[in-house]
Design an enzyme around this catalytic site. Structure first.
Site, short mmCIF file in Angstrom:
data_model
loop_
_atom_site.label_atom_id
_atom_site.label_comp_id
_atom_site.label_asym_id
_atom_site.label_seq_id
_atom_site.Cartn_x
_atom_site.Cartn_y
_atom_site.Cartn_z
N HIS A 1 -25.63 5.51 -10.41
CA HIS A 1 -25.34 5.90 -9.03
C HIS A 1 -24.04 6.71 -8.93
CE1 HIS A 1 -28.52 3.59 -7.01
NE2 HIS A 1 -28.33 2.66 -7.93
N TRP B 1 -29.49 -10.01 -6.29
CA TRP B 1 -30.22 -9.30 -5.23
C TRP B 1 -31.70 -9.12 -5.54
CZ3 TRP B 1 -32.54 -4.31 -5.53
CH2 TRP B 1 -32.36 -3.65 -6.75
N PHE C 1 -30.22 -6.44 5.31
CA PHE C 1 -30.31 -6.21 6.75
C PHE C 1 -30.70 -4.77 7.09
CE2 PHE C 1 -27.52 -9.91 8.56
CZ PHE C 1 -28.40 -10.82 8.00
N ASP C 2 -30.89 -3.92 6.08
CA ASP C 2 -31.47 -2.61 6.34
C ASP C 2 -32.98 -2.69 6.43
OD1 ASP C 2 -32.09 -1.50 3.13
OD2 ASP C 2 -30.71 -3.13 3.49
N TRP D 1 -27.75 -1.40 3.54
CA TRP D 1 -27.87 -0.10 2.88
C TRP D 1 -28.27 0.93 3.93
CZ3 TRP D 1 -25.80 -0.26 -1.75
CH2 TRP D 1 -25.79 -1.48 -2.44
N THR D 2 -27.65 2.11 3.90
CA THR D 2 -27.70 2.97 5.09
C THR D 2 -28.50 4.26 4.91
OG1 THR D 2 -25.58 3.98 4.48
CG2 THR D 2 -25.52 2.04 5.93
N ASP E 1 -25.88 -1.62 -11.27
CA ASP E 1 -27.32 -1.76 -11.02
C ASP E 1 -28.07 -0.46 -11.28
OD1 ASP E 1 -25.93 -0.65 -8.76
OD2 ASP E 1 -27.77 -0.88 -7.60
N GLU E 2 -29.37 -0.59 -11.49
CA GLU E 2 -30.32 0.53 -11.52
C GLU E 2 -29.82 1.68 -12.41
OE1 GLU E 2 -32.41 -0.14 -7.18
OE2 GLU E 2 -30.75 1.28 -7.31
N ASP F 1 -21.71 6.47 -4.13
CA ASP F 1 -23.09 6.47 -4.62
C ASP F 1 -23.49 7.93 -4.85
OD1 ASP F 1 -25.92 5.67 -5.08
OD2 ASP F 1 -25.24 3.79 -4.23
N ARG G 1 -24.31 6.44 1.79
CA ARG G 1 -25.53 7.12 2.24
C ARG G 1 -25.31 7.75 3.61
NH1 ARG G 1 -27.29 3.06 -1.19
NH2 ARG G 1 -28.30 4.02 -3.01
#
Length: 764
Positions: free
Chosen positions: A288, A414, A442-443, A480-481, A347-348, A200, A171
């Site tokens: 992704h 998660w 931690f984001d 996640w950024t 995921d997703e 991603d 990201r």
């Protein structure tokens, strides 16, 4: 006997006080994080100087060099590494009796230093303990003639094998130099796994020679909506300024991005390996994958590359060309990363197009695949067999268990809103790593409770027995950024939370929390020396909104003596030229007071916006025939704001005596409107603390007391209202957008300790 008991009790009390004082003194003298399994303070110091040498067993030569590099920073010269064991030496010793992996024993006396371990990782952890015992000046390369180590005996080993940090470089991108800084900080606190999210939808960050367009095209983008959001926030906070080194001009366009060459990443891997940190690469698939599909559209079922209802279109598991691509990519990844673990993501995944694809339908019929989740499992299982053939182990996010998964896959949990996922995985025979969004993403914006929640997180689900619990090998925090565009912002988001996670995973003694907080204060000076842009400690017990009936006041206790607290009342952001907050600031008019802590070098912490409003005591209403509890309306729909519930059909109603979500609520997205009266027992200034994930709004009478609206992670907002004794109209609206909810309401009155609202206060 009574007299004896009295003296025994007195003795016990004295011993308890003495023990507490001794523990505090030990924590001050040895401010180690994570705290060792056993520590016994000694007397005196060991002097590292001209006559000091290093003696190392042959299998610990690399660690001897690491120690020498550390001491070089403080002494300005390297120590000789010799074979002669004599007084004044630092000995790295093989000790077969220390059977636990990564365990070590450190003995510091006036005569010598001994680090003993069975494996090289243990020796290295002992060196990092020495690093924390050395003066902070070593982090600044400040040279002294001698360095002093306090005498101590430490026997130490980790509670969990997997002590991880995750960094999303897709990201927003981070330089090789920053990755090495990140690794250094992990090593200091004995973390041992670095999970790199390399690809991603927003960018492909690792060179793949067989598919050069992945980085030639996929590593670059024009500014997206996340970049724009960061730019907007940068007006008030310079940490949101996008790192300029990753912005280039191409063909008349401003492009953001970057990637690591294979050679660069091999250098990062070697750097981490020397510090006993394993780098786990993640190439996220089958979802992704937009950055790859943009350049190689043959990867999809229909050639389309776009967003679906929630996520981007995935690669197609019904095409053999998909597996050829995936195996080619992972073969090059395995050449770069020697780790036995490879993360596939999983995921997703938006599987809609798979259900329409003739190739997928044919594969499902041929292989007896019953549904689309099972089709995803087919893809994951097939890739796992490929990984295993190369001597590697597959890790995937917990979605991969939905369609059935082999027990040899490793599950990374998660989704906090699927609490049985890790339990199902363990029952299936899988090894599990815990990374739940709350509290280990931690984001998510940190607040005054973040460190506490991380420190007291228990990786073991309560329903597992002792034998099953062995399948939980540890935990990691994920960064996640999307909204972390700079190295400074990354520092702020994970420090000091990383230290709490490190101690939880290594020491695993929740009762040491008070000691940890004292040791953390000591660690800040080391972080300063390392140029870490850590989040300054919270200014304690501040609310978002204050009311007063005559005169208000603001007084703040500094969490660190060295901090300077500055403020403004004209709406401007506090800076180093703003007035310093006095011991007590009197407030007589409605106004916004903005306060912020500053370090001695001018670094600003969080800005606190404190709204003060002069208010008359709100009188009660007269209502006859009230009943216990609040009336509630349940809306089974997705909302971005609480106000949108009023435009939607009510799904059902119920009554409750607590602000909580009933266990019967199963919808991923919903809203609840709580309405009735609150019966306060005395006149006073009432403070309300509303924690919500996603949004919540509290009104009492005609007044908006707390506004915590919108879709966001768990956060607390607070406010006050002046109430007279009696019944007052009460309304609380709550929305959950999907992904797990949190809802909590507490109160205090006239500055008392906060507590839950008694059930008998709620009426309808």
């Amino acid at each position: 006997m009574k007299i004896i008991s009295k003296y025994l009790l007195a003795g016990a009390s004295i011993f308890t006080c003495f023990s507490a004082a001794l523990a505090q003194e030990t924590a001050s003298r040895f401010p180690l994080i994570p705290y060792p399994t056993q520590l016994v303070a000694g007397k005196g110091t060991f002097i590292i100087g001209n006559k000091t040498s290093i003696v190392a067993a042959k299998q610990f030569t690399d660690e001897a060099n690491q120690l020498d590099l550390l001491l070089l920073k403080g002494l300005g010269r390297k120590l000789p590494i010799t074979k002669s064991n004599k007084p004044g030496t630092i000995n790295l010793v093989y000790d077969a009796s220390l059977t636990a992996s990564e365990a070590y024993k450190l003995t510091v006396s006036k005569q010598q230093v001994i680090i003993a371990a069975k494996d090289a990782a243990g020796i290295f952890h002992g060196i990092e303990t020495i690093r924390q015992l050395l003066p902070v000046s070593v982090e600044k390369n400040k040279v002294s003639k001698t360095l002093l180590l306090p005498a101590v005996t430490i026997q130490d080993q980790p509670a969990y094998a997997w002590r991880g940090m995750h960094l999303d470089v897709s990201r927003h991108f981070f330089s090789v130099a920053y990755l090495k800084k990140f690794i250094d900080r992990m090593a200091l606190y004995k973390m041992n796994k670095l999970h790199l999210h390399l690809t991603d939808d927003q960018g492909w960050r690792i060179e793949i020679k067989k598919y050069p367009k992945l980085t030639e095209e996929g590593a670059w983008r024009t500014f997206n909506n996340q970049d724009s959001a960061c730019m907007k926030k940068a007006k008030d906070n310079p940490d949101f300024v996008i790192d300029k080194e990753h912005i280039v001009q191409r063909n008349g366009k401003t492009m953001y991005g970057g990637f690591y060459t294979q050679q660069e990443m091999k250098g990062v891997v070697a750097y981490a390996t020397a510090r006993h940190i394993d780098i786990i690469p993640e190439i996220d698939m089958p979802g992704h994958m937009m950055a790859a599909i943009n350049s190689y559209p043959f990867l999809t079922c229909n050639g389309e590359n776009s967003w679906g209802t929630l996520f981007t279109k995935p690669i197609c598991p019904g095409l053999e060309s998909t597996y050829e691509f995936a195996q080619n990519v992972y073969s090059e990844i395995m050449d770069i990363f020697p780790s036995q673990y490879i993360h596939i993501g999983g995921d997703e995944v938006d599987r809609t197009d798979w259900g329409k694809s003739a190739d997928c339908k044919a594969l499902m019929e041929r292989e007896g695949i019953k549904d689309l989740p099972a089709l995803q499992s087919y893809f994951i299982n097939r890739m796992e067999k490929f990984f295993n053939s190369k001597g590697r182990k597959l890790i995937g996010w917990d979605e991969i268990i939905e369609g059935g998964i082999s027990p040899t896959a490793i599950i990374m949990y998660w989704r906090t809103w699927v609490p049985d996922a890790p339990v199902k995985a363990v029952k299936n025979g899988n090894t599990v790593i815990m990374t739940p969004g709350e509290p280990l993403y931690f984001d998510n914006q940190p607040d005054q409770y973040s460190v506490d929640k991380v420190y007291h997180f228990n990786p073991i689900p309560k329903v597992l027995n002792a034998e099953e619990a062995k399948s939980i090998i540890g935990a990691q925090a994920n960064i996640w950024t999307e909204m972390i565009p700079s190295e400074k912002r990354a520092d702020y988001m994970y420090m000091p939370r990383l230290t709490a996670l490190a101690e939880m995973l290594w020491t695993n003694q929740p009762d040491k929390y008070d000691s940890y907080l004292k040791r953390l204060v000591k660690q800040y000076s080391r972080m300063d020396a390392m140029n870490i842009n850590y989040r300054l400690p919270d200014l304690p017990r501040l609310l978002n909104n204050y009311v007063f009936t005559d005169e208000g006041s603001l007084s703040i206790n500094k969490p660190l003596p060295s901090l300077i607290i500055r403020y403004t009342t004209d709406g401007s952001l506090p800076d180093t030229k703003s007035r310093e907050l006095p011991a007590v600031l009197s407030i007589t008019n409605n106004e916004l007071v903005r306060v912020a802590p500053f370090t001695a070098n001018g670094t600003r912490g969080d800005v606190y916006n404190l709204n003060y409003t002069k208010q008359y005591m709100l009188g009660p209403v007269k209502v006859r025939g009230t009943k216990p509890g609040l009336d509630c309306k349940y809306y089974k729909a997705y909302f971005k704001q609480t106000s949108l519930m009023k435009k939607t059909r009510v799904d059902s109603t119920f009554t409750t005596t607590a602000i909580e979500v009933p266990a019967t609520v199963k919808a991923p997205s919903f809203g609840i409107a709580y309405k009735g009266y609150i019966d306060v027992p005395a006149d006073g200034i009432y403070s309300f603390y509303l924690t919500a994930d996603d949004g919540a709004v509290l009104k009492i009478g005609p007044t908006l007391v707390v506004d915590n609206d919108g879709n966001h992670s768990a956060q607390e907002r607070s406010g006050q209202i002046a109430l007279k004794m009696g019944l007052h109209p009460f309304a609380l609206d709550f929305i959950e957008g999907g992904g797990g909810f949190t809802l909590k309401l507490q109160y205090s009155v006239n500055g008392s300790a906060r507590q839950d609202i008694p059930a008998e206060w709620f009426k309808n």
